[in-house]
Design an enzyme around this catalytic site. Sequence first.
Site, PDB file in Angstrom:
ATOM      1  N   ARG A 126       0.816  -1.219   0.000  1.00 51.58           N
ATOM      2  CA  ARG A 126       0.000   0.000   0.000  1.00 51.58           C
ATOM      3  C   ARG A 126       0.850   1.270   0.000  1.00 51.58           C
ATOM      4  O   ARG A 126       0.593   2.196  -0.772  1.00 51.58           O
ATOM      5  CB  ARG A 126      -0.933  -0.028   1.217  1.00 51.58           C
ATOM      6  CG  ARG A 126      -1.902   1.131   1.297  1.00 51.58           C
ATOM      7  CD  ARG A 126      -2.959   0.879   2.346  1.00 51.58           C
ATOM      8  NE  ARG A 126      -2.414   0.413   3.623  1.00 51.58           N
ATOM      9  CZ  ARG A 126      -3.145  -0.092   4.597  1.00 51.58           C
ATOM     10  NH1 ARG A 126      -4.450  -0.211   4.451  1.00 51.58           N
ATOM     11  NH2 ARG A 126      -2.592  -0.491   5.731  1.00 51.58           N
ATOM     12  N   ASP A 170       7.863 -10.944   0.500  1.00 49.16           N
ATOM     13  CA  ASP A 170       8.631 -12.035  -0.119  1.00 49.16           C
ATOM     14  C   ASP A 170       7.791 -13.309  -0.180  1.00 49.16           C
ATOM     15  O   ASP A 170       7.795 -14.034  -1.189  1.00 49.16           O
ATOM     16  CB  ASP A 170       9.900 -12.325   0.695  1.00 49.16           C
ATOM     17  CG  ASP A 170      10.839 -11.135   0.794  1.00 49.16           C
ATOM     18  OD1 ASP A 170      10.776 -10.260  -0.086  1.00 49.16           O
ATOM     19  OD2 ASP A 170      11.628 -11.080   1.755  1.00 49.16           O
TER      20      ASP A 170
END
Length: 313
Positions: free
Chosen positions: A196, A263
């Site tokens: 975001r 990740d």
Amino acid sequence: MSALPVFAGCRILVVGDVMLDRYWFGDVHRISPEAPVPVLKVNRVDERPGGAANVARNIAALGAEATLLSVVGNDEAGLCLEKLLGQHGNLTALLHRDPSVSTIIKLRAIAQQQQLLRIDFETPPSHEVLNAALEDYRVQLPLADVVILSDYGKGGLAHIAQMIQMARDAGKPVLVDPKGEDYARYQGATLLTPNRSEFRQVAGGWRDEAELNVKAQSLRANLQLDALLVTRSEDGMSLYRADDVQHEPTHTREVFDVSGAGDTVIATLAVMLAAGADLPDAMRIANRAAGIVVGKLGTAVVSREEIVKDMEG
């Protein structure tokens, strides 16, 4: 989706900035007489692969085959990273040694499960080493089902535009975890996965969901992406494609540590796509994986078994 695909045999090529995540765990019982700072008495040191190396480690933990291509220094931290990655039988690390740089280290001091301080050591790799890495990429590309370009803004992906073009020309889906304000270099990727705050940095703020949708679709179209996935912390994930927008709410649970969650998301997306899943299903499973990994301290991984258990729960 009722069952999780089998990931064995799925081959993911990961290229990007690797680092060594080093943790100093200890206790604080006093303030330093030299300055108003806590004194950490270290009782345990932990080391884990970070950055693109953590992406590759997540792929291996899910049961797929990971090939990692990156640059490290000719130093103790580089050797340590190589050794840690060598513990995974289904992870091949092709690490170019650049004697002119230091391997990136993120050192975190932690007391009572709270991070007190982070210290970063880093220098950008040389042009010659990056050219050698590009040649390795050319060789490894035909062997991969999906490509991940993990950009941590540390200089290891100077040739990213060329790498995206090569992957697309070879018919390989290419997923990019972006950094910085210049997204033009990611043009033509299959999927971009900003969080975001990273998306806000590039697109600016928004007042409501409708404005967010307009900004996301505009960015997706301008960059000629197949899709854009914005990860939104407690607000879940939103997937933007030319024909639709799909939202996946977060799975409510205790958040322990968000470091490395991105990740895990991109690694899970890649193995899902390599196993033949469509993007909405891949997003749903990646969202579950992220929900599991934020309940762990530090850069961590999620196994296929943990996801299956979470789906059954």
